[in-house]
Design a protein around this motif. Structure first.
Motif, PDB file in Angstrom:
ATOM      1  N   ASN A 158       0.847  -1.192   0.000  1.00 30.00           N
ATOM      2  CA  ASN A 158       0.000   0.000   0.000  1.00 30.00           C
ATOM      3  C   ASN A 158       0.883   1.243   0.000  1.00 30.00           C
ATOM      4  N   HIS A 159       1.013   1.898  -1.176  1.00 28.05           N
ATOM      5  CA  HIS A 159       1.926   3.019  -1.326  1.00 28.05           C
ATOM      6  C   HIS A 159       1.167   4.340  -1.331  1.00 28.05           C
ATOM      7  N   PRO A 160       1.621   5.333  -0.583  1.00 26.82           N
ATOM      8  CA  PRO A 160       0.953   6.635  -0.598  1.00 26.82           C
ATOM      9  C   PRO A 160       0.789   7.225  -1.992  1.00 26.82           C
ATOM     10  N   ASN A 161       1.726   6.950  -2.902  1.00 27.53           N
ATOM     11  CA  ASN A 161       1.610   7.468  -4.269  1.00 27.53           C
ATOM     12  C   ASN A 161       0.691   6.621  -5.143  1.00 27.53           C
ATOM     13  N   SER A 162       0.144   5.564  -4.584  1.00 34.40           N
ATOM     14  CA  SER A 162      -0.848   4.672  -5.201  1.00 34.40           C
ATOM     15  C   SER A 162      -0.308   3.851  -6.377  1.00 34.40           C
ATOM     16  N   SER A 243      -4.482   6.332  -8.715  1.00 35.27           N
ATOM     17  CA  SER A 243      -5.001   7.702  -8.748  1.00 35.27           C
ATOM     18  C   SER A 243      -3.855   8.669  -8.994  1.00 35.27           C
ATOM     19  N   LEU A 244      -3.956   9.421 -10.077  1.00 31.19           N
ATOM     20  CA  LEU A 244      -2.939  10.423 -10.352  1.00 31.19           C
ATOM     21  C   LEU A 244      -2.966  11.531  -9.298  1.00 31.19           C
ATOM     22  N   LYS A 245      -4.136  11.820  -8.765  1.00 32.06           N
ATOM     23  CA  LYS A 245      -4.232  12.832  -7.696  1.00 32.06           C
ATOM     24  C   LYS A 245      -3.490  12.352  -6.452  1.00 32.06           C
ATOM     25  N   ALA A 246      -3.655  11.073  -6.112  1.00 34.65           N
ATOM     26  CA  ALA A 246      -2.941  10.540  -4.952  1.00 34.65           C
ATOM     27  C   ALA A 246      -1.438  10.620  -5.163  1.00 34.65           C
ATOM     28  N   ALA A 247      -1.005  10.333  -6.382  1.00 32.91           N
ATOM     29  CA  ALA A 247       0.420  10.435  -6.687  1.00 32.91           C
ATOM     30  C   ALA A 247       0.901  11.873  -6.541  1.00 32.91           C
ATOM     31  N   ALA A 248       0.129  12.806  -7.083  1.00 30.93           N
ATOM     32  CA  ALA A 248       0.507  14.223  -6.996  1.00 30.93           C
ATOM     33  C   ALA A 248       0.559  14.689  -5.543  1.00 30.93           C
ATOM     34  N   ASP A 249      -0.422  14.262  -4.741  1.00 27.18           N
ATOM     35  CA  ASP A 249      -0.460  14.655  -3.336  1.00 27.18           C
ATOM     36  C   ASP A 249       0.740  14.086  -2.576  1.00 27.18           C
ATOM     37  N   LEU A 251       3.669  13.219  -3.812  1.00 19.36           N
ATOM     38  CA  LEU A 251       4.886  13.902  -4.249  1.00 19.36           C
ATOM     39  C   LEU A 251       4.986  15.297  -3.626  1.00 19.36           C
ATOM     40  N   ALA A 252       3.870  15.991  -3.587  1.00 19.53           N
ATOM     41  CA  ALA A 252       3.875  17.326  -2.975  1.00 19.53           C
ATOM     42  C   ALA A 252       4.236  17.242  -1.497  1.00 19.53           C
ATOM     43  N   LEU A 253       3.694  16.248  -0.813  1.00 21.99           N
ATOM     44  CA  LEU A 253       3.994  16.057   0.604  1.00 21.99           C
ATOM     45  C   LEU A 253       5.484  15.800   0.815  1.00 21.99           C
ATOM     46  N   GLY A 254       6.105  15.118  -0.142  1.00 24.35           N
ATOM     47  CA  GLY A 254       7.528  14.842  -0.045  1.00 24.35           C
ATOM     48  C   GLY A 254       8.406  15.967  -0.549  1.00 24.35           C
ATOM     49  N   GLY A 255       7.796  17.061  -0.985  1.00 26.15           N
ATOM     50  CA  GLY A 255       8.569  18.197  -1.481  1.00 26.15           C
ATOM     51  C   GLY A 255       9.108  17.998  -2.882  1.00 26.15           C
ATOM     52  N   VAL A 256       8.471  17.114  -3.654  1.00 26.64           N
ATOM     53  CA  VAL A 256       8.912  16.811  -5.018  1.00 26.64           C
ATOM     54  C   VAL A 256       7.988  17.518  -6.002  1.00 26.64           C
ATOM     55  N   SER A 257       8.563  18.153  -7.006  1.00 29.03           N
ATOM     56  CA  SER A 257       7.776  18.888  -8.000  1.00 29.03           C
ATOM     57  C   SER A 257       7.881  18.182  -9.358  1.00 29.03           C
ATOM     58  N   PRO A 258       6.913  17.344  -9.706  1.00 29.69           N
ATOM     59  CA  PRO A 258       6.942  16.681 -11.009  1.00 29.69           C
ATOM     60  C   PRO A 258       6.496  17.628 -12.110  1.00 29.69           C
ATOM     61  N   ARG A 259       6.729  17.224 -13.347  1.00 33.79           N
ATOM     62  CA  ARG A 259       6.254  18.000 -14.485  1.00 33.79           C
ATOM     63  C   ARG A 259       5.144  17.217 -15.181  1.00 33.79           C
ATOM     64  N   PRO A 260       4.155  17.896 -15.784  1.00 36.75           N
ATOM     65  CA  PRO A 260       3.147  17.176 -16.573  1.00 36.75           C
ATOM     66  C   PRO A 260       3.821  16.457 -17.737  1.00 36.75           C
ATOM     67  N   PHE A 261       3.364  15.229 -18.006  1.00 33.07           N
ATOM     68  CA  PHE A 261       3.999  14.440 -19.066  1.00 33.07           C
ATOM     69  C   PHE A 261       3.020  13.395 -19.571  1.00 33.07           C
ATOM     70  N   GLU A 262       2.576  13.538 -20.814  1.00 36.09           N
ATOM     71  CA  GLU A 262       1.745  12.537 -21.487  1.00 36.09           C
ATOM     72  C   GLU A 262       0.613  12.014 -20.596  1.00 36.09           C
ATOM     73  N   ASP A 263      -0.219  12.918 -20.147  1.00 34.37           N
ATOM     74  CA  ASP A 263      -1.369  12.588 -19.292  1.00 34.37           C
ATOM     75  C   ASP A 263      -0.967  11.999 -17.954  1.00 34.37           C
ATOM     76  N   GLY A 264       0.268  12.247 -17.544  1.00 33.11           N
ATOM     77  CA  GLY A 264       0.723  11.779 -16.247  1.00 33.11           C
ATOM     78  C   GLY A 264       1.665  12.801 -15.631  1.00 33.11           C
ATOM     79  N   LEU A 265       2.520  12.332 -14.731  1.00 34.12           N
ATOM     80  CA  LEU A 265       3.479  13.176 -14.040  1.00 34.12           C
ATOM     81  C   LEU A 265       4.862  12.561 -14.168  1.00 34.12           C
ATOM     82  N   LEU A 266       5.869  13.384 -14.415  1.00 31.43           N
ATOM     83  CA  LEU A 266       7.228  12.905 -14.606  1.00 31.43           C
ATOM     84  C   LEU A 266       8.151  13.527 -13.569  1.00 31.43           C
TER      85      LEU A 266
END
Length: 281
Positions: A158-162, A243-249, A251-266
């Motif tokens: 069970n991973h926080p980033n889903s 859930s892409l939202k769970a992944a974004a949340d 990453l944000a909690l960890g202080g990581v700033s991904p970039r939008p990439f092909e309908d996902g996050l990179l």
């Protein structure tokens, strides 16, 4: 005619961390992965896993103190440097591939203890390598799990980033035929397929993409490792999330700033220990 009836299935991806396992584990927790407790292999290496439904990520290194017991681990660059394919019978597969003229090593057995409700149990494996000197910047190998129940445990999945599975592996290759020759001889479902962006090989639910340097630069830009010696470098992983939202949340909690990439996050390789991570639904 195939050299074997065993399928080609990606079992796990190895991210080499040299003697920096503590730092790498802290980083991957900030990326939203729930990691297993540190494992100690009888071969001398140490690891943490991010275990998914059908495969897993392994952070693999060696202790900072003492002798470097596994020279292969410190001769490869940090980052995605190992792909492990699953086998249910390593000894038979090794013999079949050797008979087909593939450069394979002898198989070897090793284990690591796993704590199960306060009881130490040995998770044991049988592996052999294919390609050896033909593969640059890492290795391909086959892994037989003798005790899969000690690896795929619900408490670890069970991973926080889903993230639920590895879905893609991206390899920048100057000589893709080196890899396709090594991995031919498996059933037809894994036959290499040529496309506009390169060559793809299906390894179970995971697609391995062999890209030219130009194609990789056009697709990923500076997000992947830049420059390498040899024929190829493993540069990115695709990760399927619930859930892409769970992944974004996460990453944000960890202080990581991904970039939008092909309908996902990179997440750039510089922020993920030398491998770009593409989170996608």
């Amino acid at each position: 005619m195939p050299a074997t009836t065993q399928p080609l299935v990606l079992d796990h991806a190895v991210i080499g961390v040299l003697d920096q396992l503590d730092a790498a584990a802290a980083l991957y927790r900030k990326l939203g992965f729930a990691l297993t407790p540190r494992g100690y292999h009888t071969l001398g290496s140490i690891n943490h896993l991010a275990v998914f439904t059908d495969n897993y990520l392994e952070l693999l290194g060696f202790p900072a103190e003492g002798a470097k017991a596994r020279s292969d681990l410190w001769s490869y660059p940090a980052g995605l440097n190992g792909l492990a394919f699953r086998t249910t019978d390593a000894a038979t597969l090794q013999g079949e591939l050797a008979a087909a003229g593939k450069p394979v090593t002898d198989w070897k057995d090793f284990s690591r203890p796993v704590d199960v409700d306060g009881v130490q149990k040995p998770a044991s494996f049988r592996t052999f390598q294919i390609g050896g000197d033909a593969i640059s910047n890492g290795r391909f190998f086959f892994c037989q799990h003798n005790t899969p129940e000690l690896v795929w445990r619900s408490v670890d999945q069970n991973h926080p980033n889903s993230v639920v599975n590895i879905s893609d592996v991206f390899i920048v290759s100057r000589a893709p035929q080196t890899i396709t020759r090594l991995l031919d001889g498996f059933p037809a479902a894994s036959a290499p397929q040529a496309g506009k962006d390169g060559i793809s090989i299906q390894a179970g639910i995971v697609t391995i993409h062999l890209l030219s340097e130009d194609s990789a630069a056009a697709r990923f830009g500076q997000a992947i490792p830049q420059g390498f010696d040899g024929n190829e470098r493993k540069v990115a992983l695709g990760l399927k999330v619930r859930s892409l939202k769970a992944a974004a949340d996460a990453l944000a909690l960890g202080g990581v700033s991904p970039r939008p990439f092909e309908d996902g996050l990179l997440v750039d390789a510089e922020a993920a220990n030398g491998v770009a991570l593409w989170f996608k639904e």
